[in-house]
Design an enzyme around this catalytic site. Structure first.
Site, PDB file in Angstrom:
ATOM      1  N   ASP A   9     -44.293  77.055 -36.674  1.00  0.00           N
ATOM      2  CA  ASP A   9     -45.666  76.872 -36.228  1.00  0.00           C
ATOM      3  C   ASP A   9     -46.374  76.117 -37.357  1.00  0.00           C
ATOM      4  OD1 ASP A   9     -48.095  77.335 -34.743  1.00  0.00           O
ATOM      5  OD2 ASP A   9     -48.544  78.950 -36.151  1.00  0.00           O
ATOM      6  N   ASP A  11     -50.462  75.727 -38.003  1.00  0.00           N
ATOM      7  CA  ASP A  11     -51.651  76.393 -38.536  1.00  0.00           C
ATOM      8  C   ASP A  11     -51.387  77.875 -38.776  1.00  0.00           C
ATOM      9  OD1 ASP A  11     -53.184  73.993 -38.389  1.00  0.00           O
ATOM     10  OD2 ASP A  11     -53.469  74.331 -36.248  1.00  0.00           O
TER      11      ASP A  11
END
Length: 182
Positions: A9, A11
Site C-alpha cells: 500500500d 499512504d
C-alpha cells in the site's frame, strides 16, 4: 513457477498519510522504508505498489498530478536506495466520485483487481507473497487474491480489532518485516 512479491500500500505504509497526498512537498517516506525495500528486493522479492487513490475521483487532484508524484517517488527510491518498483497499480475510482471516475470497479480495495492484474502481468505466485498495508481493506484484497501473508503496519490508520484479526503479522512499520522474510 511464479515469482515471489511484496505488495505494498502507499499512504500510511510507504509514506506518512497526511490525507490525499498528491504533491512532492507533502510526500515524506516513513523512516527506514527505502532501506527496507532494498533489503526485500535483495532477497528476491518483486515490489508491487497497489494503492487506492480516490482523491482523483473526488476531484482533489488530477490523475496527471498523481502520476507525476508517483514518477518522483519511483525515481527517489531508485536514486537514493537502488530500489526499483516492479509494478505500480492504482485505482482512481470511487462510487461517489466525479465524471468518468465515479464507478463501482473491481480494482478498488477491498476488491482484488489490482492484485489479480499484477499477478498476471508479472507472473507472481501469491502463495509465496506478502501484502503490507495499514487498513483492513488492504488485507481483504490480498486474501481474495490468494496472497499468503497479510501484514498490518501501525504507521498509517489506527489499527482496528477486525484488521488485527485478519492480519498474519502486525508490525510497527514495513521496516520490521525484513527479518520475517527469507
Amino acid at each position: 513457477m511464479g515469482k515471489k512479491a511484496v505488495f505494498l500500500d502507499r499512504d500510511g505504509t510507504l509514506n506518512i498519510d497526511h490525507g490525499y497526498v498528491h504533491q512532492i512537498d507533502d510526500f515524506q517516506f516513513i523512516e527506514g522504508v527505502g532501506k527496507a525495500l532494498k533489503q526485500l528486493q535483495d532477497k528476491g522479492y518483486l515490489l508491487v505498489l497497489v494503492t487506492n487513490q480516490s482523491g482523483i475521483a473526488r476531484g482533489y487532484f488530477s490523475e496527471q498530478q498523481f502520476q507525476q508524484l508517483t514518477e518522483w517517488m519511483d525515481w527517489s527510491l531508485d536514486e537514493d536506495y537502488g530500489v526499483v518498483l516492479d509494478g505500480i497499480y492504482y485505482c482512481p475510482h470511487y462510487p461517489e466520485g466525479q465524471g468518468e471516475y465515479q464507478q463501482k470497479c473491481d480494482c478498488r480495495k477491498p476488491k482484488a483487481g489490482m492484485f489479480q492484474q499484477a499477478i498476471k502481468d508479472l507472473n507472481i505466485d501469491p502463495a509465496q507473497s506478502y501484502m503490507v498495508g495499514d487498513k483492513l481493506e488492504d488485507l481483504l484484497a490480498a486474501e481474495t487474491a490468494g496472497v499468503k501473508t497479510k501484514v498490518l503496519v501501525r504507521t498509517g490508520k489506527a489499527i482496528t480489532a477486525e484488521g488485527e484479526k485478519k492480519a498474519d503479522l502486525v508490525l510497527n512499520s514495513l521496516v520490521d518485516l525484513v527479518p520475517y522474510v527469507n
